[in-house]
Write an enzyme that holds these catalytic residues in place. Structure first.
Site, short mmCIF file in Angstrom:
data_model
loop_
_atom_site.label_atom_id
_atom_site.label_comp_id
_atom_site.label_asym_id
_atom_site.label_seq_id
_atom_site.Cartn_x
_atom_site.Cartn_y
_atom_site.Cartn_z
N ASP A 141 -1.91 6.58 -5.23
CA ASP A 141 -2.20 5.61 -4.17
C ASP A 141 -2.59 4.27 -4.77
O ASP A 141 -3.67 4.13 -5.36
CB ASP A 141 -3.33 6.16 -3.30
CG ASP A 141 -3.69 5.23 -2.15
OD1 ASP A 141 -2.90 4.31 -1.85
OD2 ASP A 141 -4.76 5.42 -1.55
N ASP A 146 0.84 -1.20 0.00
CA ASP A 146 0.00 0.00 0.00
C ASP A 146 0.88 1.25 0.00
O ASP A 146 1.54 1.54 0.99
CB ASP A 146 -0.90 -0.02 1.24
CG ASP A 146 -1.80 1.20 1.36
OD1 ASP A 146 -2.00 1.88 0.33
OD2 ASP A 146 -2.27 1.47 2.46
#
Length: 506
Positions: free
Chosen positions: A395, A205
């Site tokens: 992201d 992530d």
């Protein structure tokens, strides 16, 4: 970092795939690569309901990233209620009433939107997943370089129970598998932890900065243990060193808390002795439920965001001289292509994955530790939307592109046949073929039309747009740019230089 989001209203920015069967190959000692694998999400939800889950999650994630007041749980539940009413009418609301408003969560509104009808293998024990140099041998029965997971088809085929599609053998040395959550949502890799080393499926992530896995004593906030996941502790690892230092992290899809520990970890054959990270003693069902196939999470933002106040693994690998620089690079695969060629590289950029003449490096304009680049322009078929001074938080844990509502509207005004749905979402024709592009560092990066017109079609024959609007105040200029865009570029971050790089894929 604070990336919290409510229970029923999110589509997981992070599910994971199960098993890796690529073998580390010692070829480039200052850089290591992990291939990204894909997992198909099995859901009978209507696309617009899934869209609302994603909008809710991304809206709160961006608000918290940028320090604004985030949508409340009540606001997001109401948005989801309206979407269900729009799609399924009062009958749909009644059928879901407990799941939406009561203490018992309807299985159709779990964190991923995936019905809990799949069966997984029995819970992994102490010796499951022991990993030697010959290959991964654990979580789901991968048996080395050529072995497919138990219960799955050959490479490229989905696992019959989990929907996991196994990545191809990496093209770069020192490589293991990194999975991609479908539909093109999240990405994960198998690394090793403990002594003897065991396999752990870890979500990668770029929007957070903490590494954790479940402890042997982990409990779900919904009751019971932390599910069918590989755990870590003194029973399973002789090199495990506990502490009484607590940590807590809240994400867009749940929360965990636990304690800081030290243990050995190995990333694609490179071992960090006594690395400092966390084990969880408590997880929300978003992480603890059996339907969640990953064992933990690795944050790849800068460690200034770390709630554990520890260096990230890529920073530690660079400090130890095991890789050249604290660089993380992503080649993300697209489910529709069925190539299974996604990879993540630590220490450098894999120049075989992109056109080097298009490589663009820009300063990271975020001061907190997220990865954020200035946008020169947003265009549709070369026509400028007129949106100036915008930035993009890049992201990997976000599915959509989420922009301020007015910005998203400006983009869709240039898309023929697009329609706003009144809740932040948009639809576009399923045969959409216009070129939506983001310009970064003077280079135009076009988004494939199939990443804008999301499948499957809605009942009216339209397709959900991959660009949505979120309400974050009146003067915001940040966009949250997720996988809708990142599938279309090679993406790299450099902690030491505090830069973001993008290049066109080959």
């Amino acid at each position: 970092m604070q990336l919290s989001l409510p229970f029923t209203t999110l589509l997981a920015g992070v599910l994971l795939a199960l098993n890796v069967n690529a073998v580390p190959v010692a070829q480039q000692p200052r850089m290591v690569t992990l291939p990204l694998k894909r997992m198909e999400v099995r859901s009978d939800e209507h696309p617009r309901i899934l869209l609302q889950q994603q909008i809710n999650r991304a809206s709160k994630r961006l608000a918290l990233m940028t320090g604004r007041e985030a949508p409340t749980e009540a606001m997001m539940t109401e948005a989801l209620r309206k979407r269900v009413l729009e799609v399924e009418g009062p009958e749909g609301l009644e059928r879901r009433r407990v799941g939406l408003f009561g203490a018992t969560k309807d299985k159709r509104f779990n964190r991923t939107g995936v019905p809990k009808n799949g069966k997984r293998s029995p819970k992994k024990g102490k010796n499951a997943g022991n990993a030697g140099n010959a290959g991964a041998t654990g979580n789901t029965g991968a048996t080395g370089n050529g072995g497919a997971a138990a219960g799955s088809s050959a490479i490229g085929g989905p696992d019959s129970a989990t929907g996991v599609e196994v990545a191809n053998t990496p093209t770069t040395g020192n490589s293991l598998g990194l999975n991609i959550e479908g539909p093109d949502v999240g990405y994960l890799a198998t690394i090793q932890m403990g002594t003897p080393p065991q396999n752990y499926l870890i979500l990668m992530d770029s929007g957070s900065a903490d590494l954790w896995v479940a402890s042997e004593a982990c409990q779900s906030t919904a009751g019971g243990d932390c599910g069918n996941h590989q755990t870590l502790g003194s029973t399973s690892s002789s090199s495990f060193v506990a502490s009484n230092t607590p940590f807590q992290v809240t994400y867009g899809t749940g929360a965990v808390q636990g304690a800081i520990i030290q243990d050995d970890i190995t990333v694609a054959g490179l071992t960090l002795k006594a690395h400092t990270f966390g084990v969880t003693t408590s997880e929300t069902p978003d992480f603890a439920d059996d339907s969640v196939p990953f064992d933990g999470l690795m944050g790849l933002a800068q460690s200034t965001l770390s709630e554990q106040q520890t260096p990230t693994p890529v920073e530690s690998l660079a400090s130890a001289g095991l890789i050249s620089d604290a660089i993380t690079s992503y080649k993300i695969s697209r489910a529709a292509d069925n190539l299974n060629d996604g990879e993540i590289t630590f220490g450098a950029l894999d120049t075989t994955k992109f056109d080097q003449s298009t490589l663009t490096t820009v300063p990271n304009v975020n001061t907190q530790g997220f990865w954020e680049a200035a946008l020169d322009a947003i265009t549709v078929d070369g026509q400028d939307t007129g949106l100036q001074g915008r930035t993009a938080i890049l992201d990997t844990g976000t599915t959509l592109i989420v922009a301020p509502v007015d910005d998203a509207t400006a983009v869709h005004q240039l898309i023929t046949g697009s329609q706003a749905d009144g809740q932040g979402g948009f639809t576009v024709p399923c045969d959409f073929n216009q070129s939506v592009a983001l310009t970064v560092g003077g280079t135009v990066f076009a988004i494939e039309p199939q990443d804008i017109a999301l499948q499957p079609p809605n009942q009216d024959g339209s397709c959900t747009s991959g660009i949505s609007g979120g309400s974050f105040g009146t003067s915001n200029t940040e966009w949250l740019v997720g996988d809708v865009f990142l599938k279309n570029a090679y993406y790299s971050t450099d902690v030491g230089k505090n830069t973001v790089s993008l290049a066109k894929l080959v």
